[in-house]
Design a protein around this motif. Sequence first.
Motif, mmCIF file in Angstrom:
data_model
loop_
_atom_site.group_PDB
_atom_site.id
_atom_site.type_symbol
_atom_site.label_atom_id
_atom_site.label_comp_id
_atom_site.label_asym_id
_atom_site.label_seq_id
_atom_site.Cartn_x
_atom_site.Cartn_y
_atom_site.Cartn_z
ATOM 1 N N GLU C 4 40.311 49.570 43.542
ATOM 2 C CA GLU C 4 41.657 49.192 42.868
ATOM 3 C C GLU C 4 41.444 48.029 42.100
ATOM 4 O OE1 GLU C 4 45.217 49.792 45.105
ATOM 5 O OE2 GLU C 4 44.032 50.798 46.500
ATOM 6 N N TYR C 5 40.760 47.091 42.947
ATOM 7 C CA TYR C 5 40.604 45.665 42.292
ATOM 8 C C TYR C 5 39.783 45.572 40.746
ATOM 9 C CZ TYR C 5 39.062 40.798 41.699
ATOM 10 O OH TYR C 5 38.775 39.699 41.136
ATOM 11 N N MET C 6 38.549 46.515 41.145
ATOM 12 C CA MET C 6 37.618 46.602 40.103
ATOM 13 C C MET C 6 38.170 47.367 38.779
ATOM 14 S SD MET C 6 34.345 47.228 42.607
ATOM 15 C CE MET C 6 33.798 48.513 41.693
ATOM 16 N N ASP C 7 38.990 48.358 39.063
ATOM 17 C CA ASP C 7 39.751 49.013 38.014
ATOM 18 C C ASP C 7 40.919 48.382 37.499
ATOM 19 O OD1 ASP C 7 37.880 50.838 38.619
ATOM 20 O OD2 ASP C 7 39.367 52.212 39.784
ATOM 21 N N ARG C 280 29.975 42.122 47.357
ATOM 22 C CA ARG C 280 30.863 42.794 46.470
ATOM 23 C C ARG C 280 30.215 42.856 45.040
ATOM 24 N NH1 ARG C 280 36.399 39.660 47.708
ATOM 25 N NH2 ARG C 280 36.502 40.387 50.048
ATOM 26 N N PRO C 281 30.493 44.074 44.159
ATOM 27 C CA PRO C 281 29.713 44.013 42.841
ATOM 28 C C PRO C 281 30.098 42.671 42.233
ATOM 29 C CG PRO C 281 31.073 46.127 43.302
ATOM 30 C CD PRO C 281 31.439 45.119 44.598
ATOM 31 N N SER C 282 31.154 42.150 42.069
ATOM 32 C CA SER C 282 31.617 41.046 41.412
ATOM 33 C C SER C 282 32.062 40.009 42.502
ATOM 34 C CB SER C 282 32.622 41.037 40.390
ATOM 35 O OG SER C 282 32.992 39.762 40.027
ATOM 36 N N ILE C 283 31.466 38.857 42.509
ATOM 37 C CA ILE C 283 31.853 37.714 43.427
ATOM 38 C C ILE C 283 32.705 36.597 42.565
ATOM 39 C CG2 ILE C 283 30.227 38.245 45.065
ATOM 40 C CD1 ILE C 283 28.826 35.549 44.627
ATOM 41 N N SER C 284 32.830 36.662 41.702
ATOM 42 C CA SER C 284 33.599 35.713 40.930
ATOM 43 C C SER C 284 35.065 35.887 40.776
ATOM 44 C CB SER C 284 33.046 35.723 39.171
ATOM 45 O OG SER C 284 33.211 36.786 38.694
ATOM 46 N N GLY C 285 35.660 36.614 41.532
ATOM 47 C CA GLY C 285 37.218 36.854 41.717
ATOM 48 C C GLY C 285 37.544 37.149 43.269
ATOM 49 N N LEU C 286 38.685 37.371 43.378
ATOM 50 C CA LEU C 286 39.076 37.305 44.765
ATOM 51 C C LEU C 286 40.199 38.619 44.878
ATOM 52 C CD1 LEU C 286 40.021 33.774 45.530
ATOM 53 C CD2 LEU C 286 38.098 34.884 45.980
ATOM 54 N N VAL C 287 39.552 39.581 45.594
ATOM 55 C CA VAL C 287 40.084 40.968 45.474
ATOM 56 C C VAL C 287 41.431 40.624 46.277
ATOM 57 C CG1 VAL C 287 38.347 41.618 47.251
ATOM 58 C CG2 VAL C 287 40.174 43.160 46.409
ATOM 59 N N GLU C 288 40.925 39.673 47.580
ATOM 60 C CA GLU C 288 42.297 39.701 48.640
ATOM 61 C C GLU C 288 43.363 38.980 47.998
ATOM 62 O OE1 GLU C 288 38.880 38.904 49.775
ATOM 63 O OE2 GLU C 288 39.015 37.303 48.273
ATOM 64 N N THR C 289 43.207 37.954 47.095
ATOM 65 C CA THR C 289 44.383 37.278 46.295
ATOM 66 C C THR C 289 45.159 38.331 45.444
ATOM 67 O OG1 THR C 289 43.340 35.153 46.916
ATOM 68 C CG2 THR C 289 45.016 35.364 45.010
ATOM 69 N N TRP C 290 44.262 38.928 44.675
ATOM 70 C CA TRP C 290 44.767 40.052 43.734
ATOM 71 C C TRP C 290 45.573 41.156 44.133
ATOM 72 C CZ3 TRP C 290 43.962 45.307 43.072
ATOM 73 C CH2 TRP C 290 44.510 45.856 41.897
ATOM 74 N N TYR C 291 45.151 41.606 45.458
ATOM 75 C CA TYR C 291 45.889 42.533 46.162
ATOM 76 C C TYR C 291 47.262 41.928 46.865
ATOM 77 C CZ TYR C 291 46.340 46.376 49.532
ATOM 78 O OH TYR C 291 46.925 47.522 50.183
ATOM 79 N N VAL C 292 46.989 40.776 47.368
ATOM 80 C CA VAL C 292 48.381 40.135 47.919
ATOM 81 C C VAL C 292 49.274 39.920 46.790
ATOM 82 C CG1 VAL C 292 49.232 38.120 48.793
ATOM 83 C CG2 VAL C 292 47.290 39.170 50.213
ATOM 84 N N GLY C 293 49.087 39.594 45.738
ATOM 85 C CA GLY C 293 49.820 39.300 44.554
ATOM 86 C C GLY C 293 50.574 40.584 44.115
ATOM 87 N N GLN C 294 49.851 41.687 43.841
ATOM 88 C CA GLN C 294 50.240 43.043 43.504
ATOM 89 C C GLN C 294 51.530 43.450 44.496
ATOM 90 O OE1 GLN C 294 49.460 44.726 40.452
ATOM 91 N NE2 GLN C 294 48.498 42.734 39.866
ATOM 92 N N GLU C 295 50.951 43.144 45.903
ATOM 93 C CA GLU C 295 51.882 43.731 46.735
ATOM 94 C C GLU C 295 53.298 43.050 46.846
ATOM 95 O OE1 GLU C 295 51.623 46.475 48.462
ATOM 96 O OE2 GLU C 295 53.203 46.537 50.140
#
Lengths: 142, 143, 409
Positions: C4-7, C280-295
């Motif tokens: 979801e993060y990558m997309d 992870r494919p990219s390590i220059s961002g933070l999936v966990e923060t993005w996900y928490v924000g979206q939620e």
Amino acid sequence: MVKLIEGIPIMRPYIDLDNQGYWDAVKNHKLVLQYCTKCNRFIHPPRPMCPTCRSQDTMEWKESSGKGILYSYVMFTSPKMAYPAYELPYAVVLVELEEGVRIVTNTHEIEPDEVQIGLPVEVMFEDLPDGQTVYRFKKREA
Amino acid sequence: MTVEYNPDQKIPHPAMWGVLYKSSTPFWEGVKNKKIMLQKCKSCGNLLNPPRPMCPKCQSQENEWITAKGTGKIYSWVTFNEAPHPAFKAPYAAVLVELDEGPRIVSNMVDVKPEDLEIGMAVEVTFEDVAEDLTLPKFRKAG
Amino acid sequence: MLQEYMDRKYRTDNKPSVEANLIKNNVAIVGIGQTQYTKNSGRDELDLACEAIQNAVDDAGLKMSDIDGFDTFILDRLSLPMLINSLGTPNVRFSCEVSGGGGAGCAVAVHAAAAVATGQADYVCCYRSLNEASGHRYGRGDDFIEYMPVALTPNYGYIWPLGFVTPLGWAGVWGRRWMHEFNITREQLGWWPVVLREYAQNNPEATYFGRPMTHEDYMESPMIVDPLKLHDCCVNTDGAAAYIITTVERAKDLKQTPAIIAASAQCCPIEQEIQTIYQRPSISGLVETWYVGQELYRVAECGPDDIDVAQLYDPYSIGGIIQLEELGFCERGEGGKFVEGGDNIRIDGKIPCNTAGGLLSEAYLHGWNLVIEGVRQIRGTSYNQVKDVELSMVTGGPGVASSGIILRR
């Protein structure tokens, strides 16, 4: 460029049944990676189940080419946060191997100002006086 | 009997990871000076062992220290027939002593075999230097 | 969630419905308390915890005996039984120690909120007490030598023996990739610590109160773990902090304006360890923060533009700035430009951040001080009060299983 300070031991890895093959290979100067034969995929660090197909019996050890590029790094420059067994400064680098996975490692015969993202590197091994074998990465021809 | 130690093994020290809780320091200082010190709440008089920074009865953070008489009764005990730690030689007993002042304290016995222990046995404190940097309060049969 | 993060497409069909969320608008933070933040408390952590908890209980207008639950996260050196034995709380029926380290900065509130929302307890106290400045600093290299001849777990074995022993290093590796991929400059990074230091000058309880820092001072500060300078890194703190969570219903009878939880979220994504997110494919961002924000936005039914003030868990400047991107306060890769000059994160800016000084300049109280400042902004009692705050966001640490909450009036 990692220089050990005499008399201070370096930490040993925690070896269990899932990663025994990895550390046994290091002992024999080989870098192996866990490989799922069902997904045709390399996995690192080793684990008991393939996170893609959830199989527990399709994993084997495959020798890595040992070649990769420097993907990222940090330079330990201050004793405040560094590991006291190494002379400062020392680099910890993340190498992206040709197989696609990345491993954390130290450098060998690479000066601090040569440590750059994109540098082609390859694995080397060193037997330490305390009986441990460690792997590090050195420059290679692209 | 007295607990015997294996001289080449380190006895667990109360200052775990080199840090002794400050609220426990008067107790261990007391032991060094051959006294059992008990923490007493300045506000309600509650006696506390082990020591702690707040009185659970009245939430006061003010306390003082009193010297226990060092006498009490065996409240319960266990006998180790196998040593759970390499520093100790089995068999030996760990006793729970109820001090005359009320609080209970964990200790070992001196000159009493585990099989001779009895609940209610009157005991009195004695102090043993078990290591260069460690003195422990122990108990013997009273009288 | 990695997919979801990558997309960059947050799915709603695989999440519980918002209606099923028992925490939303039903639970509030009703009491906050802290000790002095110092460099040498001269006291035990247990002692400090007792004082902070007493202060939180008094602030809420409760009695100590009302507290029937306790919550913190791992790496806590307090013994909960001894804490209960000291406080004399006779009716404790819930306790929790969340995994994830600093990432759980808000997950502690999430779990406490879940406990009161589902009737496990009435008043849960979330506590943290540290002597990190005078005692044991988390993540110092020399600890590993003294206490750990063998790496703690198999996975640590691949990183610790390499001299790779501190969270600053683990994060520096993904931080450098972010700087490399988006041309983030050292000058840009510096604005985060500089603005936080400005906030601390109005907060007499902040560690760096009375010690201002210019951008020039920042640039001249020594490198600790390249790419992180001294002033990119959190302060060392002795101190304790606590807050109390109960239902909005019970909050009506208490002393303070409740800070109502409009949304709460936790995220434990795949290929996650202690900051070592390297596969992870990219390590220059933070999936966990993005996900928490979206939620958070999904549950609170709002977006980044609706957030009036944010407290972002920033153990190092990079961790704060990347969160601005991942939470949608600016575009991906634009974090450096966004903080340049500092105005966007100042009190009248687009999103005022870490208004008490954050982990860099107020205290490194493992995020408890951020939650407390988030509550103050709702109450209107911050030393750097933002005008007319409706929604106040707080997050947990970057690069580890993370968490967040949105508070409202």
